[in-house]
Design a protein around this motif. Structure first.
Motif, short mmCIF file in Angstrom:
data_model
loop_
_atom_site.label_atom_id
_atom_site.label_comp_id
_atom_site.label_asym_id
_atom_site.label_seq_id
_atom_site.Cartn_x
_atom_site.Cartn_y
_atom_site.Cartn_z
N ILE A 435 0.83 -1.20 0.00
CA ILE A 435 0.00 0.00 0.00
C ILE A 435 0.87 1.26 0.00
O ILE A 435 0.61 2.22 -0.73
CB ILE A 435 -0.95 -0.01 1.21
CG1 ILE A 435 -2.01 -1.10 1.03
CG2 ILE A 435 -1.62 1.35 1.40
CD1 ILE A 435 -2.90 -1.29 2.23
N ALA A 436 1.94 1.25 0.81
CA ALA A 436 2.83 2.41 0.87
C ALA A 436 3.48 2.66 -0.49
O ALA A 436 3.57 3.81 -0.96
CB ALA A 436 3.90 2.21 1.95
N ILE A 437 3.93 1.60 -1.13
CA ILE A 437 4.57 1.75 -2.45
C ILE A 437 3.56 2.28 -3.46
O ILE A 437 3.89 3.14 -4.31
CB ILE A 437 5.16 0.41 -2.91
CG1 ILE A 437 6.37 0.03 -2.03
CG2 ILE A 437 5.59 0.46 -4.38
CD1 ILE A 437 6.92 -1.35 -2.30
N SER A 438 2.31 1.80 -3.39
CA SER A 438 1.28 2.29 -4.32
C SER A 438 0.98 3.76 -4.11
O SER A 438 0.46 4.41 -5.02
CB SER A 438 0.01 1.45 -4.16
OG SER A 438 -0.66 1.75 -2.93
N ARG A 439 1.30 4.30 -2.93
CA ARG A 439 1.10 5.72 -2.65
C ARG A 439 2.37 6.54 -2.94
O ARG A 439 2.45 7.70 -2.56
CB ARG A 439 0.68 5.92 -1.20
CG ARG A 439 -0.61 5.21 -0.83
CD ARG A 439 -1.80 5.71 -1.63
NE ARG A 439 -3.03 5.02 -1.30
CZ ARG A 439 -3.87 5.38 -0.33
NH1 ARG A 439 -3.59 6.43 0.40
NH2 ARG A 439 -4.97 4.70 -0.12
N GLY A 440 3.35 5.93 -3.58
CA GLY A 440 4.54 6.67 -3.98
C GLY A 440 5.66 6.72 -2.96
O GLY A 440 6.63 7.47 -3.14
N ILE A 441 5.57 5.94 -1.87
CA ILE A 441 6.62 5.94 -0.85
C ILE A 441 7.69 4.92 -1.26
O ILE A 441 7.38 3.77 -1.56
CB ILE A 441 6.05 5.58 0.53
CG1 ILE A 441 5.01 6.63 0.95
CG2 ILE A 441 7.16 5.48 1.57
CD1 ILE A 441 4.31 6.30 2.25
N ARG A 442 8.93 5.33 -1.28
CA ARG A 442 10.04 4.46 -1.68
C ARG A 442 10.48 3.64 -0.47
O ARG A 442 11.39 4.02 0.28
CB ARG A 442 11.20 5.29 -2.23
CG ARG A 442 10.85 6.05 -3.52
CD ARG A 442 12.02 6.91 -3.98
NE ARG A 442 13.18 6.10 -4.30
CZ ARG A 442 13.40 5.55 -5.50
NH1 ARG A 442 12.52 5.73 -6.47
NH2 ARG A 442 14.49 4.85 -5.72
N MET A 443 9.81 2.51 -0.30
CA MET A 443 10.09 1.66 0.86
C MET A 443 11.44 0.96 0.70
O MET A 443 11.90 0.73 -0.42
CB MET A 443 8.98 0.63 1.03
CG MET A 443 7.66 1.21 1.48
SD MET A 443 7.77 1.96 3.12
CE MET A 443 8.06 0.53 4.15
N PRO A 444 12.09 0.61 1.81
CA PRO A 444 13.38 -0.08 1.73
C PRO A 444 13.24 -1.44 1.05
O PRO A 444 12.16 -2.03 1.02
CB PRO A 444 13.78 -0.25 3.20
CG PRO A 444 12.92 0.67 3.98
CD PRO A 444 11.66 0.84 3.20
N SER A 445 14.35 -1.91 0.50
CA SER A 445 14.38 -3.26 -0.03
C SER A 445 14.22 -4.27 1.10
O SER A 445 14.17 -3.90 2.28
CB SER A 445 15.70 -3.50 -0.76
OG SER A 445 16.78 -3.49 0.18
N PHE A 446 14.18 -5.54 0.74
CA PHE A 446 14.08 -6.60 1.75
C PHE A 446 15.20 -6.47 2.77
O PHE A 446 14.96 -6.47 3.97
CB PHE A 446 14.12 -7.96 1.05
CG PHE A 446 13.87 -9.13 1.97
CD1 PHE A 446 12.60 -9.64 2.14
CD2 PHE A 446 14.91 -9.74 2.65
CE1 PHE A 446 12.35 -10.72 2.97
CE2 PHE A 446 14.69 -10.83 3.48
CZ PHE A 446 13.41 -11.31 3.64
N PHE A 447 16.43 -6.34 2.28
CA PHE A 447 17.57 -6.23 3.19
C PHE A 447 17.64 -4.84 3.83
O PHE A 447 18.11 -4.71 4.96
CB PHE A 447 18.87 -6.54 2.44
CG PHE A 447 18.98 -7.97 2.00
CD1 PHE A 447 19.01 -9.00 2.94
CD2 PHE A 447 19.01 -8.30 0.66
CE1 PHE A 447 19.09 -10.32 2.53
CE2 PHE A 447 19.10 -9.62 0.25
CZ PHE A 447 19.14 -10.63 1.18
#
Length: 470
Positions: A435-447
């Motif tokens: 949901i955060a990514i769909s709102r344009g937030i650049r979330m951290p990678s898995f690591f």
């Protein structure tokens, strides 16, 4: 009766609670560790491919999950026969995956139909307040329900701020995981314990101090970090959310439906009808059947009665749910041999892990149970992981609630708290991230996310160990 109707009734008949032994028909002592490669490969794909091939992963992650699933099921069919492979597949589908995805879909649909009206301002004080409310709600309506209800208004409140990644990360720590540790409604492992005979209020009596320590410390750390970024951002960007005159809710009928979901979950735990039948090695009870058919009805009613404007304002889409459904389908299938090998105890390939939780005198070591159940719950499904160590500790709920209460507390805390260590440790983690990514937030990678968890959570777990489990 038409073929589609018969197929639909058959599908309804197998919607049962994921409480029975995962991979119960597979002898884990007859396997070797190489059978865990497809599961490890899927986890590495989730961790690495969004970094090295983001476009391919975005469009084909479902195919990757299918590929790793076939990498397990085809060799397994060759080695142990098509019947054993089919039984393992159907057992995972009936006893684990379908009930899991039905419950998640119900919570996702109902919470997505509640729009919190009002342009909140994402100050540190407001953000802490939302996280604290979410922590309380998580034990009342489940980490998934609380996460889906509050993540959208939290993102909207902070949509004019430059630095917001930490807001979502701490939301996952607190609301999607640690907050759900006080009742069996909060997280699936605790509900499994409830159905095994653990008293409903046992967890709140025995791990409330650990929960208050985790949630309180995380809220304090978040407030300090958020205040720093709030001052650093200054006035921030122009708020894209228009001001509203009043605060309120659209789609309020979904609160009633949310209560219905909670009631259905509780019903499945307390109703002992005595009527059951077996499908693919999994026990189907009337309580489980009623609960899951009821969930489907809740989904249908929510979609029909929710005002379209509530979905529009929430930017509701099935994308996050589809991602979770596809990835966890692969996880639930490839995890079959891993759980079977763990269940084999000292006789299995992972006997060293099981043996490490018991002292030379044969008594359980709570600290080791905390870290073993937590470490595995960070990467495996925490529900069967809880059951593995519950049974390793003796499996007698009365003894575990009294004589071995520190051990049961360690298993419960490790299974719930350490689900926050990775994106896949708990299903809401992945849903919130999507949901955060769909709102344009650049979330951290898995690591990158694990760097946050190792830096913030692991030190708290070490402190917790020395205070409560040594």
């Amino acid at each position: 009766m038409s073929l589609p109707l018969r197929a639909g009734l058959l599908a309804l008949a197998v919607f049962v609670l994921p409480l029975q032994a995962h991979a119960a028909e597979i002898d884990g002592s007859a396997l070797n560790a190489f059978w865990g490669i497809p599961f490890a490969g899927l986890l590495l794909s989730i961790a690495v491919m969004p970094l090295v091939a983001p476009s391919f992963w975005h469009h084909h992650f479902g195919k990757v999950a299918i590929g790793w699933s076939l990498a397990f099921i085809v060799p397994f069919a060759i080695a142990f026969g098509p019947g054993a492979a089919a039984n393992g597949f159907l057992h995972a589908l009936v006893a684990e995956y379908i009930p899991f995805i039905v419950l998640l879909t119900a919570l996702f649909t109902v919470a997505g139909g509640i729009y919190i009206r009002g342009n909140l301002r994402g100050s540190p004080g407001l953000n802490v307040g939302i996280l604290a409310i979410g922590a309380v709600l998580a034990s009342l309506m489940g980490t998934t329900g609380a996460s889906m209800l509050l993540i959208r208004p939290l993102i909207r409140a902070n949509d004019n701020r430059k630095h917001v990644v930490h807001v979502v990360v701490f939301f996952i720590f607190i609301v999607s995981n640690c907050g759900g540790s006080l009742t069996p409604l909060g997280d699936p492992p605790l509900f499994l314990g409830f159905l095994k005979g653990v008293d409903f209020f046992w967890t709140v009596r025995h791990i409330a101090p650990q929960t208050l320590f985790m949630v309180g410390t995380l809220l304090a750390l978040f407030y300090a970090l958020d205040s720093y970024f709030y001052r650093r951002d200054g006035a921030g960007r122009k708020d894209p959310t228009p001001d509203t005159a009043t605060f309120g809710f659209e789609g309020r009928i979904n609160f009633v439906l949310l209560a219905a979901v909670i009631g259905l979950v509780l019903l499945s735990g307390v109703w002992k009808s005595g009527v059951a039948f077996t499908v693919a090695g999994a026990e189907v009870t009337w309580a489980g059947l009623v609960r899951d058919v009821g969930m489907l009805c809740v989904i249908f009613v929510s979609l029909r009665v929710t005002p379209p404007d509530a979905h529009t304002q929430n930017q509701f889409s099935w994308g996050p749910m589809a991602e979770v459904a596809k990835l966890f389908a692969g996880i639930f299938l490839t995890i079959i041999p891993v759980i079977a090998m763990l269940r084999a105890g000292l006789d299995g390939p992972f006997g060293a892990i099981v043996g490490a939780v018991t002292g030379p005198d044969g008594e359980p070591l709570p600290a080791m149970y905390f870290w073993a159940s937590g470490a595995l719950s960070s990467f495996l499904d925490n529900a069967p992981t809880y059951l593995v160590f519950f049974n390793t500790a003796g499996g007698d709920p009365q003894a575990l609630m009294t004589t071995y209460a520190p051990t049961l507390a360690a298993i419960s805390a490790g299974s719930v708290f350490m689900g926050a260590n990775t994106y896949i440790g708990n299903a809401p983690n992945l849903m919130v991230t999507a949901i955060a990514i769909s709102r344009g937030i650049r979330m951290p990678s898995f690591f990158g996310y694990m760097a946050w968890s190792v830096g913030v959570l692991v030190p708290l777990f070490i402190v917790m160990t020395f205070i409560w489990f040594v």
